[in-house]
Design an enzyme around this catalytic site. Structure first.
Site, PDB file in Angstrom:
ATOM      1  N   GLY A 136       6.952   9.292   3.850  1.00 31.15           N
ATOM      2  CA  GLY A 136       6.789  10.567   4.489  1.00 31.15           C
ATOM      3  C   GLY A 136       8.335  11.290   4.466  1.00 31.15           C
ATOM      4  N   GLY A 243      18.562   8.787  -1.991  1.00 25.25           N
ATOM      5  CA  GLY A 243      18.734   7.522  -2.308  1.00 25.25           C
ATOM      6  C   GLY A 243      17.440   6.925  -3.152  1.00 25.25           C
ATOM      7  CG  LEU A 245      13.683  11.328  -2.944  1.00 22.98           C
ATOM      8  CD1 LEU A 245      13.731  12.865  -2.581  1.00 22.98           C
ATOM      9  CD2 LEU A 245      12.104  11.134  -3.186  1.00 22.98           C
ATOM     10  CB  ALA A 248      10.723   7.611  -6.916  1.00 26.88           C
ATOM     11  NE  ARG A 274     -13.948  20.688 -34.104  1.00 23.00           N
ATOM     12  CZ  ARG A 274     -15.189  20.497 -33.650  1.00 23.00           C
ATOM     13  NH1 ARG A 274     -15.669  19.327 -33.732  1.00 23.00           N
ATOM     14  NH2 ARG A 274     -15.958  21.600 -33.032  1.00 23.00           N
ATOM     15  CD  GLU A 369       9.802  11.140  -6.276  1.00 25.72           C
ATOM     16  OE1 GLU A 369      10.965  11.087  -6.101  1.00 25.72           O
ATOM     17  OE2 GLU A 369       9.093   9.979  -5.977  1.00 25.72           O
TER      18      GLU A 369
HETATM   19  P1  TGC Z   1      23.444  17.128  -0.490  1.00 28.33           P
HETATM   20  O1  TGC Z   1      24.314  17.980   0.351  1.00 28.33           O
HETATM   21  O2  TGC Z   1      23.261  17.522  -2.120  1.00 28.33           O
HETATM   22  O3  TGC Z   1      23.307  15.631  -0.320  1.00 28.33           O
HETATM   23  C1  TGC Z   1      23.074  15.388   1.077  1.00 28.33           C
HETATM   24  C2  TGC Z   1      23.621  13.833   0.868  1.00 28.33           C
HETATM   25  O4  TGC Z   1      22.919  12.934   0.089  1.00 28.33           O
HETATM   26  C3  TGC Z   1      23.619  12.552  -1.218  1.00 28.33           C
HETATM   27  N1  TGC Z   1      22.765  12.560  -2.054  1.00 28.33           N
HETATM   28  C4  TGC Z   1      22.018  11.862  -2.840  1.00 28.33           C
HETATM   29  N2  TGC Z   1      22.216  10.333  -2.731  1.00 28.33           N
HETATM   30  C5  TGC Z   1      21.330   9.750  -3.483  1.00 28.33           C
HETATM   31  N3  TGC Z   1      20.586  10.249  -4.498  1.00 28.33           N
HETATM   32  C6  TGC Z   1      20.632  11.688  -4.770  1.00 28.33           C
HETATM   33  N4  TGC Z   1      19.803  12.191  -5.719  1.00 28.33           N
HETATM   34  C7  TGC Z   1      21.167  12.443  -3.921  1.00 28.33           C
HETATM   35  N5  TGC Z   1      21.483  13.725  -3.998  1.00 28.33           N
HETATM   36  C8  TGC Z   1      22.490  13.848  -2.738  1.00 28.33           C
HETATM   37  C9  TGC Z   1      24.846  13.241  -1.202  1.00 28.33           C
HETATM   38  O5  TGC Z   1      25.950  12.675  -1.524  1.00 28.33           O
HETATM   39  C10 TGC Z   1      24.906  13.585   0.331  1.00 28.33           C
HETATM   40  O6  TGC Z   1      25.550  12.419   0.859  1.00 28.33           O
HETATM   41  P2  TGC Z   1      26.647  12.358   1.989  1.00 28.33           P
HETATM   42  O7  TGC Z   1      26.979  11.010   2.186  1.00 28.33           O
HETATM   43  O8  TGC Z   1      27.855  13.350   1.510  1.00 28.33           O
HETATM   44  O9  TGC Z   1      25.904  13.009   3.261  1.00 28.33           O
HETATM   45  O10 TGC Z   1      21.975  17.636  -0.135  1.00 28.33           O
HETATM   46  P3  TGC Z   1      21.158  18.880  -0.309  1.00 28.33           P
HETATM   47  O11 TGC Z   1      20.529  19.272   1.025  1.00 28.33           O
HETATM   48  O12 TGC Z   1      22.353  20.084  -0.637  1.00 28.33           O
HETATM   49  O13 TGC Z   1      20.354  18.691  -1.499  1.00 28.33           O
HETATM   50  C11 TGC Z   1      19.549  19.576  -1.997  1.00 28.33           C
HETATM   51  C12 TGC Z   1      18.647  19.310  -3.014  1.00 28.33           C
HETATM   52  C13 TGC Z   1      17.708  20.400  -3.272  1.00 28.33           C
HETATM   53  C14 TGC Z   1      19.036  18.373  -4.091  1.00 28.33           C
HETATM   54  C15 TGC Z   1      17.739  17.923  -2.257  1.00 28.33           C
HETATM   55  O14 TGC Z   1      17.249  18.466  -0.871  1.00 28.33           O
HETATM   56  C16 TGC Z   1      16.441  17.753  -3.032  1.00 28.33           C
HETATM   57  O15 TGC Z   1      16.538  16.825  -3.822  1.00 28.33           O
HETATM   58  N6  TGC Z   1      15.234  18.367  -2.658  1.00 28.33           N
HETATM   59  C17 TGC Z   1      14.014  18.014  -3.252  1.00 28.33           C
HETATM   60  C18 TGC Z   1      13.238  17.096  -2.251  1.00 28.33           C
HETATM   61  C19 TGC Z   1      12.217  16.148  -2.814  1.00 28.33           C
HETATM   62  O16 TGC Z   1      12.531  15.809  -4.215  1.00 28.33           O
HETATM   63  N7  TGC Z   1      11.286  15.506  -2.290  1.00 28.33           N
HETATM   64  C20 TGC Z   1      10.507  14.641  -2.735  1.00 28.33           C
HETATM   65  C21 TGC Z   1       9.730  14.052  -1.612  1.00 28.33           C
HETATM   66  S1  TGC Z   1       9.162  12.633  -2.393  1.00 28.33           S
HETATM   67  C22 TGC Z   1       7.733  12.965  -3.450  1.00 28.33           C
HETATM   68  O17 TGC Z   1       7.632  13.892  -3.968  1.00 28.33           O
HETATM   69  C23 TGC Z   1       7.085  11.660  -3.813  1.00 28.33           C
HETATM   70  S2  TGC Z   1       5.938  12.007  -4.679  1.00 28.33           S
HETATM   71  C24 TGC Z   1       5.831  10.310  -5.602  1.00 28.33           C
HETATM   72  C25 TGC Z   1       4.627  10.133  -6.403  1.00 28.33           C
HETATM   73  O18 TGC Z   1       3.486  10.039  -5.938  1.00 28.33           O
HETATM   74  O19 TGC Z   1       4.934   9.409  -7.492  1.00 28.33           O
HETATM   75  P1  FAD Z   2       8.598  24.350  -1.850  1.00 26.90           P
HETATM   76  O1  FAD Z   2       9.643  23.609  -1.243  1.00 26.90           O
HETATM   77  O2  FAD Z   2       7.994  25.191  -0.717  1.00 26.90           O
HETATM   78  O3  FAD Z   2       8.680  25.506  -3.014  1.00 26.90           O
HETATM   79  C1  FAD Z   2       7.945  26.440  -3.341  1.00 26.90           C
HETATM   80  C2  FAD Z   2       8.577  27.177  -4.617  1.00 26.90           C
HETATM   81  O4  FAD Z   2       9.678  27.565  -4.374  1.00 26.90           O
HETATM   82  C3  FAD Z   2       8.836  25.880  -5.781  1.00 26.90           C
HETATM   83  O5  FAD Z   2       8.479  26.685  -7.093  1.00 26.90           O
HETATM   84  C4  FAD Z   2      10.181  25.671  -5.772  1.00 26.90           C
HETATM   85  O6  FAD Z   2      10.926  25.252  -7.161  1.00 26.90           O
HETATM   86  C5  FAD Z   2      10.738  27.057  -5.307  1.00 26.90           C
HETATM   87  N1  FAD Z   2      12.034  27.072  -4.577  1.00 26.90           N
HETATM   88  C6  FAD Z   2      12.541  26.225  -3.474  1.00 26.90           C
HETATM   89  N2  FAD Z   2      13.767  26.534  -3.501  1.00 26.90           N
HETATM   90  C7  FAD Z   2      14.343  27.148  -4.458  1.00 26.90           C
HETATM   91  C8  FAD Z   2      15.492  27.724  -4.524  1.00 26.90           C
HETATM   92  N3  FAD Z   2      16.539  27.238  -3.688  1.00 26.90           N
HETATM   93  N4  FAD Z   2      15.608  28.416  -5.606  1.00 26.90           N
HETATM   94  C9  FAD Z   2      14.672  28.709  -6.261  1.00 26.90           C
HETATM   95  N5  FAD Z   2      13.406  28.465  -6.242  1.00 26.90           N
HETATM   96  C10 FAD Z   2      13.175  27.563  -5.158  1.00 26.90           C
HETATM   97  N6  FAD Z   2       6.125  14.192  -0.658  1.00 26.90           N
HETATM   98  C11 FAD Z   2       6.563  13.095   0.054  1.00 26.90           C
HETATM   99  O7  FAD Z   2       7.470  13.260   0.927  1.00 26.90           O
HETATM  100  N7  FAD Z   2       6.065  11.845  -0.102  1.00 26.90           N
HETATM  101  C12 FAD Z   2       4.969  11.888  -1.201  1.00 26.90           C
HETATM  102  O8  FAD Z   2       4.363  10.814  -1.387  1.00 26.90           O
HETATM  103  C13 FAD Z   2       4.658  12.984  -1.816  1.00 26.90           C
HETATM  104  N8  FAD Z   2       3.586  12.873  -2.660  1.00 26.90           N
HETATM  105  C14 FAD Z   2       3.143  13.980  -3.413  1.00 26.90           C
HETATM  106  C15 FAD Z   2       2.091  14.036  -4.193  1.00 26.90           C
HETATM  107  C16 FAD Z   2       1.540  15.299  -4.677  1.00 26.90           C
HETATM  108  C17 FAD Z   2       0.196  15.193  -5.403  1.00 26.90           C
HETATM  109  C18 FAD Z   2       2.384  16.442  -4.455  1.00 26.90           C
HETATM  110  C19 FAD Z   2       1.758  17.661  -5.233  1.00 26.90           C
HETATM  111  C20 FAD Z   2       3.156  16.332  -3.596  1.00 26.90           C
HETATM  112  C21 FAD Z   2       3.862  15.373  -3.253  1.00 26.90           C
HETATM  113  N9  FAD Z   2       4.856  15.204  -2.279  1.00 26.90           N
HETATM  114  C22 FAD Z   2       5.380  14.109  -1.521  1.00 26.90           C
HETATM  115  C23 FAD Z   2       5.721  16.582  -1.837  1.00 26.90           C
HETATM  116  C24 FAD Z   2       6.527  17.066  -3.051  1.00 26.90           C
HETATM  117  O9  FAD Z   2       7.684  16.194  -3.107  1.00 26.90           O
HETATM  118  C25 FAD Z   2       6.837  18.417  -2.827  1.00 26.90           C
HETATM  119  O10 FAD Z   2       5.636  19.324  -2.950  1.00 26.90           O
HETATM  120  C26 FAD Z   2       7.849  19.001  -3.536  1.00 26.90           C
HETATM  121  O11 FAD Z   2       9.126  18.507  -2.956  1.00 26.90           O
HETATM  122  C27 FAD Z   2       8.000  20.622  -3.325  1.00 26.90           C
HETATM  123  O12 FAD Z   2       7.807  21.145  -2.003  1.00 26.90           O
HETATM  124  P2  FAD Z   2       6.779  22.121  -1.443  1.00 26.90           P
HETATM  125  O13 FAD Z   2       5.245  21.831  -2.045  1.00 26.90           O
HETATM  126  O14 FAD Z   2       6.808  22.123   0.088  1.00 26.90           O
HETATM  127  O15 FAD Z   2       7.128  23.481  -2.191  1.00 26.90           O
END
Ligand code: TGC
Ligand code: FAD
Length: 389
Positions: A136, A243, A245, A248, A274, A369
C-alpha cells in the site's frame, strides 16, 4: 540454406542465457502453457484471479525467487526473476502482477528492511504461498507523488496507530498482510499490517476493463493498532518504497516482452491462415511491415532487459536505467498488442484471442509502478539535472 530464425527471438537472445536461466524459463513456460493459457481467457471474462494456481506458482519457486534459500526463497539471479516475469506475463499480466507484488513489493522490503525476527516469521510462508501480501503506497489523491502521503502512523505507548486510505492495491482482498507506508514524526516508514487487524478493511475495485484476472482493492485504515515491532526497522523516508519499486519495475521490464510475444505469435498464425483477395493476409506488404516492426521492437526490448539484468546481478543497475526500460518495453508491448488486435480484424475483439486481453491489461501496466510520463521525466532529470516533476 540458413536455418530459419525463431520469430519470437530473432537475435537468439536465449543463447546468451546460462543453463540454469534456460531451465527456469522452460519450467515457467511449461506452467504457462499447461495451467494458465487454458483458463485465463475465462478468468478475464469472469473478473476472477485464479487462486487455484498459487500452489503451483509457489511450488516452482516463483515467489521470492531471488530471496536467499535460508528464508525459503529460491536464491535465483535477477535474470532468472526477469524470465519468470516474462513467461508469466505471456500468460497474463495479472499473474505477473501477483508474483511481482508478492516477491518485489512484499518479500523484498521484509528482506531488505525487516528485522531478523520479521524475516524468519514471514518470508518462508510467503515463498510457500501460505501468506499473501499486498503493498500500500498509492493514495486516492494522487499516486505519482507519493511524497505527499496522507496516511499517518502515530506512536501510542509502545504501539503504532495507523489512519488513512490506499487506492488501487493489487492483491488487496487476497492478502494476509499489507506492507503499508505511512508518515510518522520521523518521515515515511513501512509497517507490516496483518489484514485481520481491527480497523483494517479492503474493498475490491469492480468495473475494471483491465487486469480483470487480478484482484485490485482500496484499503482503509481506521485506528489500526499495531505492536511496536510491526515497523520495518531498517529504512526511513521515501527511498524505502521507491527501493521496492525499483525491484518490481525491473521485473516489469521483462513481463511485457512475454505479452508482446504472445500477441505476435497469435498474429503470425492468424495472418498465415486467413485468405483475403485470393492470398493469405500475411503476404500483403502492409501486414508484413507491421509484423516486422513488432519483431524489431521485441528484439530491442529483450536485449534491453537482459543487459539490465546483467547490470543488476553485477550490483551496477541504476534506477534511471530501470525507468528507461519500463517506459520502452511497456510502450513496445501495448503498441504491439493493439496492432495485433487490428490485424485479427473482428476476431480480435473477443477474448477467444489473447491480443485484446493483453492490450487492455497493458493499460494498467503502463500506468502502475510509475506512469510512462513519470519514467520519461526520470530520464529527462538524469540527462539535464533538472527536476521537472
Ligand atoms: P526523490 O527526491 O527523487 O527521491 C527520494 C529518495 O528516494 C531515493 N530514490 C530511490 N531509491 C530507490 N529506487 C528509486 N527508484 C529511487 N528514486 C529515488 C532518492 O535517492 C531519495 O533518497 P534520499 O536518501 O536522498 O532521501 O523523490 P521524488 O519525490 O522527487 O520522486 C519523484 C518520482 C516521481 C520519481 C517518484 O515519486 C515516483 O517514482 N513516483 C511514482 C510512484 C509509483 O511508481 N508508484 C507505484 C506504486 S506501487 C504499484 O504501482 C504496484 S503495481 C504492482 C503490480 O500489480 O504489478
Ligand atoms: P496520478 O498520479 O493522479 O496521475 C494522473 C496523470 O497525471 C497521469 O497521466 C500522470 O502521468 C500525470 N502526471 C502526474 N504527474 C505529472 C507531472 N509532474 N507532469 C506531467 N504529468 C504528470 N499502487 C500501489 O501502491 N500498490 C499496488 O499494488 C498498486 N497496484 C495497482 C494495480 C492497478 C491495476 C493499477 C491501475 C494501479 C495500481 N497501483 C498500485 C497504483 C499505481 O501505481 C498508480 O495508479 C500510479 O502510480 C499513478 O497514480 P494515479 O493513478 O493516482 O495517477
Amino acid at each position: 540454406m540458413a536455418a530459419r530464425l525463431n520469430p519470437l527471438d530473432l537475435y537468439d537472445v536465449r543463447s546468451l542465457l546460462s543453463d540454469e536461466e534456460r531451465m527456469v524459463q522452460d519450467s515457467v513456460a511449461r506452467f504457462t502453457d499447461e495451467k494458465v493459457l487454458p483458463i485465463i481467457g475465462d478468468c478475464f471474462d469472469q473478473g476472477r484471479f485464479p487462486t487455484e494456481l498459487i500452489p503451483g506458482i509457489a511450488g516452482l519457486g516463483l515467489l521470492g525467487a531471488t530471496i536467499p534459500e535460508q528464508y525459503g526463497g529460491a536464491g535465483m539471479s535477477s535474470v532468472c526473476y526477469g524470465l519468470i516475469c516474462q513467461e508469466l506475463e505471456r500468460g497474463d499480466s495479472g499473474l505477473r502482477s501477483f508474483a511481482s507484488v508478492q516477491s518485489s513489493l512484499c518479500m523484498y522490503p521484509i528482506f531488505a528492511y525487516g528485522s531478523e525476527e520479521q524475516k524468519q516469521r514471514y518470508l518462508p510462508k510467503m515463498a510457500a504461498g501460505q501468506i499473501i501480501g499486498c503493498f500500500g503506497l498509492t493514495e486516492p489523491h494522487g499516486g505519482s507523488d507519493p511524497a505527499n502521503m496522507k496516511t499517518v502512523a502515530k506512536r501510542d505507548g509502545d504501539d503504532w496507530v495507523l489512519n488513512g486510505a490506499k487506492m488501487w492495491i493489487t492483491n488487496g482482498n487476497l492478502a494476509h498482510i499489507a506492507i503499508v507506508w505511512a508518515q510518522t514524526d520521523d518521515g515515511i516508514r513501512g509497517f507490516i499490517v496483518p489484514t485481520d487487524t481491527k480497523g483494517f478493511t479492503a474493498q475490491e475495485v469492480h468495473k475494471k476493463m483491465s487486469l480483470r484476472a487480478s484482484v485490485t482493492s482500496a484499503l482503509f485504515l481506521d485506528d489500526v493498532r499495531l505492536p511496536g515491532d510491526a515497523i520495518l526497522p531498517n529504512v526511513k523516508g521515501l527511498k524505502g518504497p521507491l527501493g521496492c519499486l525499483t525491484q518490481a519495475r525491473y521485473g516489469i521490464t521483462w513481463g511485457p516482452i512475454g505479452a508482446a510475444q504472445a500477441c505476435l505469435k497469435e498474429a503470425l498464425d492468424y495472418t498465415a491462415e486467413r485468405v483475403l483477395f485470393g492470398r493469405s493476409v500475411n503476404s500483403n506488404q502492409a501486414v508484413q511491415l507491421k509484423l516486422a516492426d513488432m519483431a524489431r521492437r521485441i528484439t530491442t526490448a529483450q536485449l534491453l532487459s537482459l543487459q539490465l539484468g546483467r547490470l543488476k546481478d553485477a550490483g551496477l543497475m541504476q534506477p534511471t536505467q530501470v525507468s528507461l526500460a519500463k517506459w520502452n518495453n511497456v510502450r513496445m508491448a501495448i503498441d504491439i498488442a493493439r496492432e495485433c488486435r487490428d490485424v485479427l480484424g473482428g476476431a480480435g475483439i473477443t477474448t477467444e484471442h489473447a491480443a485484446i486481453r493483453h492490450a487492455l491489461n497493458l493499460e494498467s501496466v503502463i500506468t502502475y509502478e510509475g506512469t510512462e510520463t513519470v519514467h520519461k521525466l526520470v530520464v529527462g532529470r538524469e540527462l539535464t539535472g533538472i527536476n521537472a516533476f
